[in-house]
Structure formats: structure tokens, C-alpha cells
Design a protein around this motif. Structure first.
Motif, PDB file in Angstrom:
ATOM      1  N   GLY A  29       0.799  -1.220   0.000  1.00  0.00           N
ATOM      2  CA  GLY A  29       0.000   0.000   0.000  1.00  0.00           C
ATOM      3  C   GLY A  29       0.825   1.260   0.000  1.00  0.00           C
ATOM      4  N   LYS A  30       0.357   2.245   0.732  1.00  0.00           N
ATOM      5  CA  LYS A  30       1.017   3.558   0.765  1.00  0.00           C
ATOM      6  C   LYS A  30       2.010   3.676   1.909  1.00  0.00           C
ATOM      7  CE  LYS A  30      -2.729   6.028  -1.474  1.00  0.00           C
ATOM      8  NZ  LYS A  30      -3.813   5.180  -1.755  1.00  0.00           N
ATOM      9  N   ASP A  31       1.995   2.709   2.830  1.00  0.00           N
ATOM     10  CA  ASP A  31       2.873   2.787   3.999  1.00  0.00           C
ATOM     11  C   ASP A  31       4.325   2.475   3.665  1.00  0.00           C
ATOM     12  OD1 ASP A  31       0.665   3.405   5.516  1.00  0.00           O
ATOM     13  OD2 ASP A  31       0.325   1.336   6.126  1.00  0.00           O
ATOM     14  N   LEU A  32       4.518   1.571   2.691  1.00  0.00           N
ATOM     15  CA  LEU A  32       5.861   1.176   2.295  1.00  0.00           C
ATOM     16  C   LEU A  32       6.031   1.430   0.805  1.00  0.00           C
ATOM     17  CD1 LEU A  32       6.072  -2.241   4.192  1.00  0.00           C
ATOM     18  CD2 LEU A  32       7.009  -0.041   4.935  1.00  0.00           C
ATOM     19  N   LYS A  33       7.263   1.376   0.355  1.00  0.00           N
ATOM     20  CA  LYS A  33       7.528   1.620  -1.053  1.00  0.00           C
ATOM     21  C   LYS A  33       8.409   0.498  -1.591  1.00  0.00           C
ATOM     22  CE  LYS A  33       9.283   5.008  -4.279  1.00  0.00           C
ATOM     23  NZ  LYS A  33      10.019   6.208  -4.522  1.00  0.00           N
ATOM     24  N   LEU A  34       8.088   0.041  -2.795  1.00  0.00           N
ATOM     25  CA  LEU A  34       8.868  -0.984  -3.470  1.00  0.00           C
ATOM     26  C   LEU A  34       9.713  -0.321  -4.546  1.00  0.00           C
ATOM     27  CD1 LEU A  34       9.413  -4.046  -4.055  1.00  0.00           C
ATOM     28  CD2 LEU A  34       7.585  -3.874  -5.767  1.00  0.00           C
ATOM     29  N   GLU A  35      11.003  -0.611  -4.526  1.00  0.00           N
ATOM     30  CA  GLU A  35      11.900  -0.163  -5.584  1.00  0.00           C
ATOM     31  C   GLU A  35      12.601  -1.389  -6.138  1.00  0.00           C
ATOM     32  OE1 GLU A  35      14.509   2.936  -4.225  1.00  0.00           O
ATOM     33  OE2 GLU A  35      12.867   4.060  -3.331  1.00  0.00           O
ATOM     34  N   LYS A  36      12.816  -1.411  -7.452  1.00  0.00           N
ATOM     35  CA  LYS A  36      13.399  -2.571  -8.102  1.00  0.00           C
ATOM     36  C   LYS A  36      14.414  -2.132  -9.141  1.00  0.00           C
ATOM     37  CE  LYS A  36      12.047  -6.447 -11.007  1.00  0.00           C
ATOM     38  NZ  LYS A  36      13.103  -6.256 -11.947  1.00  0.00           N
ATOM     39  N   LEU A  37      15.540  -2.805  -9.129  1.00  0.00           N
ATOM     40  CA  LEU A  37      16.544  -2.614 -10.166  1.00  0.00           C
ATOM     41  C   LEU A  37      17.037  -4.001 -10.558  1.00  0.00           C
ATOM     42  CD1 LEU A  37      18.294  -0.809 -11.926  1.00  0.00           C
ATOM     43  CD2 LEU A  37      19.948  -0.715 -10.048  1.00  0.00           C
ATOM     44  N   ASP A  38      16.677  -4.419 -11.757  1.00  0.00           N
ATOM     45  CA  ASP A  38      16.984  -5.765 -12.231  1.00  0.00           C
ATOM     46  C   ASP A  38      16.408  -6.791 -11.248  1.00  0.00           C
ATOM     47  OD1 ASP A  38      18.261  -4.796 -14.543  1.00  0.00           O
ATOM     48  OD2 ASP A  38      20.121  -4.503 -13.427  1.00  0.00           O
ATOM     49  N   ASN A  39      17.260  -7.589 -10.634  1.00  0.00           N
ATOM     50  CA  ASN A  39      16.756  -8.617  -9.720  1.00  0.00           C
ATOM     51  C   ASN A  39      16.993  -8.252  -8.252  1.00  0.00           C
ATOM     52  OD1 ASN A  39      19.514  -8.882  -9.943  1.00  0.00           O
ATOM     53  ND2 ASN A  39      19.522 -11.105  -9.864  1.00  0.00           N
ATOM     54  N   ILE A  40      17.191  -6.959  -7.980  1.00  0.00           N
ATOM     55  CA  ILE A  40      17.354  -6.481  -6.614  1.00  0.00           C
ATOM     56  C   ILE A  40      16.148  -5.609  -6.246  1.00  0.00           C
ATOM     57  CG2 ILE A  40      18.750  -5.071  -5.052  1.00  0.00           C
ATOM     58  CD1 ILE A  40      21.197  -5.984  -6.655  1.00  0.00           C
ATOM     59  N   TYR A  41      15.564  -5.912  -5.113  1.00  0.00           N
ATOM     60  CA  TYR A  41      14.370  -5.230  -4.636  1.00  0.00           C
ATOM     61  C   TYR A  41      14.674  -4.543  -3.317  1.00  0.00           C
ATOM     62  CZ  TYR A  41      11.579  -8.029  -7.885  1.00  0.00           C
ATOM     63  OH  TYR A  41      11.042  -8.607  -9.005  1.00  0.00           O
ATOM     64  N   GLU A  42      14.018  -3.393  -3.114  1.00  0.00           N
ATOM     65  CA  GLU A  42      14.072  -2.711  -1.827  1.00  0.00           C
ATOM     66  C   GLU A  42      12.651  -2.415  -1.378  1.00  0.00           C
ATOM     67  OE1 GLU A  42      16.425   0.834  -1.929  1.00  0.00           O
ATOM     68  OE2 GLU A  42      18.273  -0.258  -2.436  1.00  0.00           O
ATOM     69  N   ILE A  43      12.369  -2.749  -0.154  1.00  0.00           N
ATOM     70  CA  ILE A  43      11.117  -2.350   0.475  1.00  0.00           C
ATOM     71  C   ILE A  43      11.500  -1.348   1.544  1.00  0.00           C
ATOM     72  CG2 ILE A  43       9.093  -3.089   1.779  1.00  0.00           C
ATOM     73  CD1 ILE A  43       9.572  -5.922   0.611  1.00  0.00           C
ATOM     74  N   ARG A  44      10.964  -0.133   1.391  1.00  0.00           N
ATOM     75  CA  ARG A  44      11.331   0.965   2.295  1.00  0.00           C
ATOM     76  C   ARG A  44      10.121   1.429   3.085  1.00  0.00           C
ATOM     77  NH1 ARG A  44      16.052   3.387   1.645  1.00  0.00           N
ATOM     78  NH2 ARG A  44      17.344   2.787  -0.116  1.00  0.00           N
ATOM     79  N   GLY A  45      10.420   1.811   4.327  1.00  0.00           N
ATOM     80  CA  GLY A  45       9.387   2.351   5.210  1.00  0.00           C
ATOM     81  C   GLY A  45       9.250   3.835   5.044  1.00  0.00           C
TER      82      GLY A  45
END
Length: 192
Positions: A176-192
């Protein structure tokens, strides 16, 4: 519970059922849009009975792997048929995935989000080491897809890139809006 079944087997079975339920949403979409699914009846289906009532305890891992293959193959077939009918249906496919993520009503930090994602998708058994955590703190969980366990099923004229788009849309809906997903190739980041 059977003395032969471990918690990981129930987790894997839950993942199988999750993917089958998501795939059934795509079957409903195809039917509503008069998309012919000629091979659907030839694909095997998943039994939703309690795991300890249906599993072959003499061959647990083979039984689970067969069902993983069934649901992964079925998803690939259905989505491919939809997109071959009309490639503009990609938006609807992704919206279904996002809505499915939203239906989870998840609330939590990046670590909890990662666990929830890991509990939904069939990235192999833990011993496969298909995903590794690269970095983690209270506001970030960064992970890498080490082994793509999904591409082998995409043999119906559409490549597996759509699988990852579906998965990412589900994750965006989940967090949802609480966290953010970022992706670069096969690396993912979930940020608060």
C-alpha cells in the motif's frame, strides 16, 4: 499433523493454493472477456483438501513439486492466452494482482512485508537459496532474486517478464502507501 510433515510443507502448500487462487481470477477474467482457453481442461487442477489428507507421505517432496509445477504452468498458460488475445489486457492483469495484494490488508514494516511476500510466492524450498537478503534495518529490507524458479514455465508464447510484473503489482498492492517498493533488475528494496 502427520509425523512426516513439517511446517515448511504446509507453507509450501499455502503458497500453491495462493497461486492457484490468483490464477483462478485470471480464468474468470478470460471467461468474462470471451477468451478461449482451449487447453485449460487438459491442465491438472489443485485439490483444496487439508494437506495431511491428500499428500503422498511416501514421496512428500515430489508430491509438492508436482503441484508447484501445476500452478506455475497454469498461471503461465492462462496469462499467455489472455495476452495473445489482446496485449492491452496487461493493465487488467496487473490490476487484478494489485487488488489481490490489497485484499491481504497488510500492515507492517519492511521485514514483515518481505515475510508476507515470501509466504505467497513459490521461489523454491529454503535450501534452494533463491532469494537472499542483502541489507536490512528498521526502515529497509533489500533482497536479491538469486535464482529465477519461474521462467521455465513460460512456454506459451509470452515471456516470463509478465510474471515479474504480476508479482510486483501484487507487492505494491500488499504494501500500500505505507511502504515503497523499488526494483533494479533482480534487486528489490522495500522501504518504510
Amino acid at each position: 499433523m502427520s509425523k512426516f510433515l513439517a511446517p515448511i510443507h504446509f507453507i509450501m502448500y499455502d503458497k500453491i493454493l495462493f497461486l492457484d487462487k490468483l490464477t483462478n481470477k485470471y480464468i474468470d477474467f478470460a471467461e468474462k472477456n470471451n477468451i478461449e482457453l482451449e487447453s485449460l481442461n487438459s491442465l491438472e487442477s489443485i485439490d483444496y483438501a487439508p494437506l495431511d489428507e491428500i499428500i503422498d507421505e511416501s514421496n512428500i517432496h515430489t508430491w509438492i513439486q508436482k503441484r508447484v509445477s501445476i500452478v506455475e504452468d497454469k498461471l503461465a498458460y492462462i496469462v499467455s492466452e489472455i495476452l495473445k488475445e489482446n496485449e492491452t489486457f496487461e493493465n487488467e492483469i496487473l490490476e487484478i494482482a494489485k487488488n489481490t495484494g490489497e485484499e491481504e490488508s497488510f500492515s507492517g514494516n519492511p521485514r514483515e512485508a518481505f515475510v508476507e511476500i515470501s509466504n505467497k510466492f513459490l521461489d523454491g524450498m529454503p535450501c534452494d537459496h533463491a532469494i537472499s537478503i542483502l541489507e536490512e534495518d528498521e526502515n529497509l529490507l533489500k533482497y536479491k532474486i538469486e535464482i529465477d524458479k519461474h521462467s521455465e514455465f513460460w512456454n506459451y508464447g509470452i515471456n516470463s517478464n509478465i510474471y515479474w510484473k504480476i508479482r510486483n503489482s501484487f507487492i505494491e498492492g500488499l504494501i500500500g502507501k505505507d511502504l515503497k517498493l523499488e526494483k533494479l533488475d533482480n534487486i528489490y528494496e522495500i522501504r518504510g
